[in-house]
Motif scaffolding. Structure first.
Motif, PDB file in Angstrom:
ATOM      1  N   CYS A 249       1.349  10.783 -11.480  1.00  0.00           N
ATOM      2  CA  CYS A 249       2.380   9.832 -11.078  1.00  0.00           C
ATOM      3  C   CYS A 249       3.366   9.618 -12.228  1.00  0.00           C
ATOM      4  O   CYS A 249       3.057   9.888 -13.390  1.00  0.00           O
ATOM      5  CB  CYS A 249       1.759   8.493 -10.692  1.00  0.00           C
ATOM      6  SG  CYS A 249       0.688   8.578  -9.247  1.00  0.00           S
TER       7      CYS A 249
ATOM      8  N   SER B 169       5.159   9.386  -6.897  1.00  0.00           N
ATOM      9  CA  SER B 169       3.743   9.730  -7.111  1.00  0.00           C
ATOM     10  C   SER B 169       3.576  11.195  -7.499  1.00  0.00           C
ATOM     11  O   SER B 169       2.669  11.533  -8.257  1.00  0.00           O
ATOM     12  CB  SER B 169       2.914   9.426  -5.860  1.00  0.00           C
ATOM     13  OG  SER B 169       3.214  10.321  -4.810  1.00  0.00           O
TER      14      SER B 169
ATOM     15  N   TYR C 268       1.568  -1.215  -8.106  1.00  0.00           N
ATOM     16  CA  TYR C 268       2.770  -0.426  -7.853  1.00  0.00           C
ATOM     17  C   TYR C 268       3.184  -0.698  -6.413  1.00  0.00           C
ATOM     18  O   TYR C 268       2.394  -0.517  -5.482  1.00  0.00           O
ATOM     19  CB  TYR C 268       2.466   1.070  -8.044  1.00  0.00           C
ATOM     20  CG  TYR C 268       3.475   2.002  -7.390  1.00  0.00           C
ATOM     21  CD1 TYR C 268       4.696   2.249  -7.984  1.00  0.00           C
ATOM     22  CD2 TYR C 268       3.185   2.637  -6.181  1.00  0.00           C
ATOM     23  CE1 TYR C 268       5.621   3.102  -7.388  1.00  0.00           C
ATOM     24  CE2 TYR C 268       4.092   3.491  -5.578  1.00  0.00           C
ATOM     25  CZ  TYR C 268       5.310   3.717  -6.191  1.00  0.00           C
ATOM     26  OH  TYR C 268       6.220   4.564  -5.605  1.00  0.00           O
TER      27      TYR C 268
ATOM     28  N   TRP D 169       3.001  10.630   0.511  1.00  0.00           N
ATOM     29  CA  TRP D 169       3.265  10.504  -0.918  1.00  0.00           C
ATOM     30  C   TRP D 169       4.754  10.357  -1.134  1.00  0.00           C
ATOM     31  O   TRP D 169       5.527  10.368  -0.183  1.00  0.00           O
ATOM     32  CB  TRP D 169       2.668  11.643  -1.720  1.00  0.00           C
ATOM     33  CG  TRP D 169       2.970  13.050  -1.290  1.00  0.00           C
ATOM     34  CD1 TRP D 169       2.649  13.634  -0.099  1.00  0.00           C
ATOM     35  CD2 TRP D 169       3.594  14.066  -2.069  1.00  0.00           C
ATOM     36  NE1 TRP D 169       3.038  14.944  -0.092  1.00  0.00           N
ATOM     37  CE2 TRP D 169       3.621  15.236  -1.286  1.00  0.00           C
ATOM     38  CE3 TRP D 169       4.117  14.116  -3.362  1.00  0.00           C
ATOM     39  CZ2 TRP D 169       4.172  16.433  -1.756  1.00  0.00           C
ATOM     40  CZ3 TRP D 169       4.657  15.310  -3.826  1.00  0.00           C
ATOM     41  CH2 TRP D 169       4.682  16.451  -3.033  1.00  0.00           C
TER      42      TRP D 169
ATOM     43  N   LEU E 280      -2.076   3.745 -11.963  1.00  0.00           N
ATOM     44  CA  LEU E 280      -1.863   4.906 -11.118  1.00  0.00           C
ATOM     45  C   LEU E 280      -2.567   6.100 -11.750  1.00  0.00           C
ATOM     46  O   LEU E 280      -2.680   6.186 -12.974  1.00  0.00           O
ATOM     47  CB  LEU E 280      -0.370   5.196 -10.977  1.00  0.00           C
ATOM     48  CG  LEU E 280       0.479   4.137 -10.265  1.00  0.00           C
ATOM     49  CD1 LEU E 280       1.945   4.533 -10.301  1.00  0.00           C
ATOM     50  CD2 LEU E 280       0.017   3.927  -8.841  1.00  0.00           C
TER      51      LEU E 280
ATOM     52  N   SER F  47       5.139   0.329  -3.242  1.00  0.00           N
ATOM     53  CA  SER F  47       5.673   1.595  -2.738  1.00  0.00           C
ATOM     54  C   SER F  47       6.998   1.448  -2.006  1.00  0.00           C
ATOM     55  O   SER F  47       7.754   2.417  -1.906  1.00  0.00           O
ATOM     56  CB  SER F  47       4.662   2.246  -1.797  1.00  0.00           C
ATOM     57  OG  SER F  47       4.603   1.547  -0.560  1.00  0.00           O
TER      58      SER F  47
ATOM     59  N   MET G  85      -0.922  10.324  -1.943  1.00  0.00           N
ATOM     60  CA  MET G  85      -1.648   9.071  -2.127  1.00  0.00           C
ATOM     61  C   MET G  85      -2.609   8.809  -0.974  1.00  0.00           C
ATOM     62  O   MET G  85      -3.656   8.204  -1.164  1.00  0.00           O
ATOM     63  CB  MET G  85      -0.661   7.909  -2.273  1.00  0.00           C
ATOM     64  CG  MET G  85       0.180   7.979  -3.531  1.00  0.00           C
ATOM     65  SD  MET G  85       1.248   6.523  -3.763  1.00  0.00           S
ATOM     66  CE  MET G  85       2.682   6.994  -2.809  1.00  0.00           C
TER      67      MET G  85
ATOM     68  N   TYR H  52      -6.391   6.666  -6.237  1.00  0.00           N
ATOM     69  CA  TYR H  52      -5.478   5.680  -5.660  1.00  0.00           C
ATOM     70  C   TYR H  52      -6.255   4.557  -4.979  1.00  0.00           C
ATOM     71  O   TYR H  52      -7.011   4.798  -4.044  1.00  0.00           O
ATOM     72  CB  TYR H  52      -4.555   6.330  -4.632  1.00  0.00           C
ATOM     73  CG  TYR H  52      -3.552   7.293  -5.220  1.00  0.00           C
ATOM     74  CD1 TYR H  52      -2.371   6.833  -5.786  1.00  0.00           C
ATOM     75  CD2 TYR H  52      -3.788   8.662  -5.197  1.00  0.00           C
ATOM     76  CE1 TYR H  52      -1.441   7.711  -6.321  1.00  0.00           C
ATOM     77  CE2 TYR H  52      -2.866   9.555  -5.724  1.00  0.00           C
ATOM     78  CZ  TYR H  52      -1.698   9.078  -6.287  1.00  0.00           C
ATOM     79  OH  TYR H  52      -0.779   9.954  -6.811  1.00  0.00           O
TER      80      TYR H  52
END
Length: 642
Positions: free
Chosen positions: A455, A396, A478, A392, A451, A480, A400, A425
């Protein structure tokens, strides 16, 4: 007891109808006003959770449990070997301190929506300050105690706090670090001037207070207690600054409603913790892990949380974490892989763990950086419990990818993998055109919108940067910033930041994969691989390794063995030829290796020493080592024909 619903069914339900799924989870919390719209979009098109609902995070963490019979239960265990302090606070005691300090904040003019910066180490008064801000609807921003004045000044000017709450000082092993002079310098540098600086005096260092501006923390604790103020679910709870690619920190925003719902769900589904059980999270409240799983998550669930002020080693030895688990009967421990590697370096055989009775421990969770299989295997062998690596980010706020030990039918942890997508997720691996890749193919890790709750809904006062940094690359996702892949059985592997993928003569290679190979060598405690600019191949990899204590292998012999192993596993195309033995690796205070800074250093690029680095002198040592080995800064001059 695990919920009857299986992982597969739970995850599928969360994606099929997110609004209905999370509304069911929200029903587990006390709402002053139930939400009318579980999922909505604002004027910018950004998603919001539980619009119309009102609640208060401080009430949910404290008052609720006292009202339901947990007043005498330990809420917080403060264990500080650096100050030789051990104290337990019950839910009733923590509530009393919080409601009084909230009254003190209100008395000095802190109100709904005002910002408060908290500049403190892991100490109970910092947790009280966080909960007190939440209680009155103020927005806290915790900055790791000891941050450089310039960086603190940047955060002051961005958040524009009404007040700063700081400790008089902190302690690193046996070294005292006065905080107040750093705060004074930061305030002097900042354009925005907070109305007050509230100082919590510690026994080992006394700060000088500036008349008229500075106040004693203890005096605020003498204020009459005040009740928690119900706030909209979308009201900001805190701002947590994380590094930005431009050097300007990004203020990750968290709200009351979605945050509370997500963390309460995670405590049960991911960590399998029941009310009254103990969680030991070895992190700092200045980081996302500390916010979520030292303070808010355990208290929302009615658990007991351990607040540890110390290090994994030298406080007093590499058995410190195991002592805490045994003494406080922790069911779950959560730390970073780098902490386990530090312990492994000083105690390679894990003998110190055998001094303690650890039958209470059910799981060890790791996050913050990728856990290499060698570290995973060592921890599992030493502790005899499942090790769960999960993934994660600050953005977040909660995992995740994970192995959700609280749900039935969950595939077991697998070394090198961060597990499977957490409910809520929809994790995808995309190519550079935004299309899903096949199993086993490395790509960009993205999450399909919306999300889930918990988040960040946006960045503090910067919607444009939020969109540009996270949403603009692949509309509807989103991004990352991490690279990874999913295998044929659905296990996900996070290989590190996308900029940690190097290009060697047209071959895109993962430094994470090479680090995994180096870390498996019996002499290596931890390592980092960086790509160094090369005029012929674009980049070539160089390995930096730290040896386990007691190892006597020579650098030349080690290099020969490691180069041969990488060549056998990846092939000659990796062009891996150089290994440099170093005393330690440059890291942030949270334990992340500063790979980008290392690469800039090696390539001779200009860079700013990150404010989060734990020891800037390490960079000079590595620069000297690279020059000695004729790589990095001197590579092209020394190898013009290669």
């Amino acid at each position: 007891m695990k919920p009857a619903c299986s992982y597969a069914a739970t995850h599928a339900a969360s994606l099929a109808d997110p609004a209905a799924f999370w509304l069911r989870q929200a029903a587990h919390l006390h709402w002053d006003t139930p939400p009318t719209r579980p999922l909505s979009q604002d004027a910018q098109g950004f998603y919001r959770w539980f619009e119309g609902g009102e609640l208060n995070t401080s009430f949910l963490c404290l008052d609720y449990h006292v009202q339901h019979g947990r007043g005498a239960q330990p809420a917080l265990i403060y264990d500080s070997p650096v100050t030789n302090t051990l104290r337990t606070y019950t839910y009733a005691e923590l509530l009393d301190m919080t409601e009084r300090f909230a009254g003190g904040l209100r008395a000095i003019g802190v109100g709904l929506g005002d910002r408060v910066i908290i500049y403190m180490p892991n100490m109970p008064e910092a947790v009280v300050a966080m909960l007190a801000c939440a209680r009155i609807g103020a927005v806290h921003s915790v900055v790791f105690g000891g941050f450089a004045p310039h960086e603190l000044a940047v955060r002051i000017d961005d958040a524009k706090p009404h007040a700063i709450i700081c400790a008089s000082g902190g302690m690193e092993f046996d070294r005292i670090i006065p905080y107040k002079p750093l705060v004074d310098e930061a305030v002097a540098k900042a354009t925005h001037k907070p109305a007050h600086v509230v100082v919590c005096q510690r026994d080992f260092v006394t700060a000088t207070l500036q008349p008229g501006r500075d106040l004693d923390y203890r005096k605020l604790l003498q204020a009459p207690p005040i009740a928690a103020l119900p706030v909209p679910a979308t009201h900001p709870l805190y701002i947590l600054y994380t590094s930005g690619t431009t050097g300007r920190p990004k203020g990750v925003l968290r709200d009351h409603g979605g945050h509370a719902v997500a963390l309460r769900f995670s405590m049960e589904a991911i960590y399998d913790l029941a009310p009254g059980e103990v969680m030991f999270t070895a992190s700092d409240i200045g980081w996302a892990v500390g916010h979520s799983y030292i303070v808010y998550g355990p208290l929302l669930r009615g658990c007991t949380t351990v607040l540890y002020e110390g290090k994994p080693v030298r406080t007093p030895d590499a058995g410190a974490f195991w002592r805490i688990v045994a003494q406080h009967r922790a069911r779950v421990m959560f730390t970073a892989p780098t902490a386990i590697r530090a312990i492994k370096k000083e105690d390679p055989e894990g003998r110190l763990a055998h001094k303690y009775e650890l039958s209470c421990l059910r799981h060890l969770f790791l996050a913050g950086e990728r856990c290499d299989p060698a570290t995973f295997a060592w921890a599992q062998q030493v502790l005899g419990v499942p090790v769960v690596d999960h993934w994660w980010q600050t953005e977040s706020g909660w995992p995740m990818l994970a192995t959700l030990v609280g749900l039935e039918g969950m595939p077991p942890p697998r070394p090198g993998s961060a597990g499977h997508p957490v409910p809520g997720y929809d994790v995808q691996i995309l190519d550079e055109a935004g299309e899903p890749v096949t199993a086993g193919t490395t790509g960009l890790v993205a999450v399909k919108l919306p999300l889930p709750p918990g988040c960040f809904p946006t960045l503090w006062n910067d919607d444009a940067r939020f969109h540009e940094a996270y949403l603009a690359t692949f509309p509807g996702y989103y991004l990352s910033g991490d690279g990874g892949y999913r295998d044929s059985e659905g296990y996900c592997y996070i290989m590190g930041r996308v900029d940690d993928v190097i290009n060697v003569a047209g071959h895109r290679l993962s430094t994470g994969e090479m680090e995994e190979i180096l870390a498996a060598h019996p002499a290596v405690a931890e390592c980092a691989v960086l790509g160094i600019a090369d005029s012929l191949r674009g980049q070539v990899p160089v390995g930096l390794v730290v040896l386990k204590d007691g190892q006597t292998i020579g650098e030349e012999a080690l290099e020969k063995e490691l180069v041969a192993t990488v060549r056998a596993r990846i092939g000659p195309l990796a062009c891996f030829r150089t290994v440099l033995v170093v005393k330690r690796l440059p890291k942030t205070r949270s334990g992340k290796i500063l790979r980008k800074t290392l690469r800039q250093l090696a390539d001779g690029e200009a860079f700013a020493v990150p404010s989060t680095i734990d020891d800037p002198l390490i960079l000079d040592e590595i620069r000297a080592g690279l020059q000695r080995r004729a790589v990095g800064l001197a590579y092209e001059a020394s190898h013009p024909s290669q």
